[in-house]
Design a protein around this motif. Structure first.
Motif, mmCIF file in Angstrom:
data_model
loop_
_atom_site.group_PDB
_atom_site.id
_atom_site.type_symbol
_atom_site.label_atom_id
_atom_site.label_comp_id
_atom_site.label_asym_id
_atom_site.label_seq_id
_atom_site.Cartn_x
_atom_site.Cartn_y
_atom_site.Cartn_z
ATOM 1 N N UNK A 65 -26.945 -11.844 -28.394
ATOM 2 C CA UNK A 65 -27.537 -11.535 -26.887
ATOM 3 C C UNK A 65 -28.000 -12.546 -26.415
ATOM 4 N N UNK A 66 -28.272 -12.727 -25.090
ATOM 5 C CA UNK A 66 -28.669 -13.780 -24.083
ATOM 6 C C UNK A 66 -29.944 -12.977 -23.593
ATOM 7 N N UNK A 67 -30.874 -13.712 -23.384
ATOM 8 C CA UNK A 67 -32.089 -13.142 -22.776
ATOM 9 C C UNK A 67 -32.307 -13.884 -21.594
ATOM 10 N N UNK B 291 -26.870 -19.690 -33.038
ATOM 11 C CA UNK B 291 -26.434 -19.374 -31.642
ATOM 12 C C UNK B 291 -24.945 -20.015 -31.244
ATOM 13 N N UNK B 292 -23.975 -19.269 -31.098
ATOM 14 C CA UNK B 292 -22.690 -19.797 -30.620
ATOM 15 C C UNK B 292 -22.705 -20.002 -29.051
ATOM 16 N N UNK C 242 -21.730 -18.531 -23.190
ATOM 17 C CA UNK C 242 -21.368 -18.539 -22.120
ATOM 18 C C UNK C 242 -20.317 -17.626 -21.498
ATOM 19 N N UNK C 243 -19.735 -17.136 -22.653
ATOM 20 C CA UNK C 243 -18.568 -15.876 -22.410
ATOM 21 C C UNK C 243 -19.339 -14.849 -21.851
ATOM 22 N N UNK D 100 -20.628 -11.015 -17.419
ATOM 23 C CA UNK D 100 -21.698 -10.322 -16.568
ATOM 24 C C UNK D 100 -21.481 -10.790 -15.179
ATOM 25 N N UNK D 101 -21.353 -11.934 -14.938
ATOM 26 C CA UNK D 101 -21.373 -12.458 -13.438
ATOM 27 C C UNK D 101 -20.107 -11.937 -12.959
#
Length: 80
Positions: free
Chosen positions: A10-12, A57-58, A63-64, A69-70
């Motif tokens: 996950x990215x915060x 972290x990968x 980035x994907x 989400x964008x």
């Protein structure tokens, strides 16, 4: 049966008070896009890497997830 690891990531992002909803969608390229707001930030991502034991972290996955989400939210129209 044998246990197989499945790594999630996950990215915060920076918290935004106006984001009070959760959303997820599978994009046409079969990528998952999701956001979940929390008090400490917006969680972006929905990845599963089958067979991966690493806890690192990968960056490609990060980035994907953010790009998905964008694309998902960028395609939405403003309410009338």
């Amino acid at each position: 049966r044998e246990l197989v690891p499945v790594k999630g990531q996950l990215t915060l992002m920076v918290p935004q008070r106006e984001v009070t909803y959760r959303a997820s969608h599978r994009l046409p390229d079969d990528t998952n896009a999701s956001i979940n707001p929390r008090s400490d930030g917006i969680v972006v991502g929905n990845s599963q890497e089958r067979g991966v034991w690493s806890l690192e972290v990968n960056e490609e996955v990060r980035q994907r997830n953010v790009a998905a989400a964008m694309r998902f939210f960028g395609a939405m129209r403003s309410p009338a």
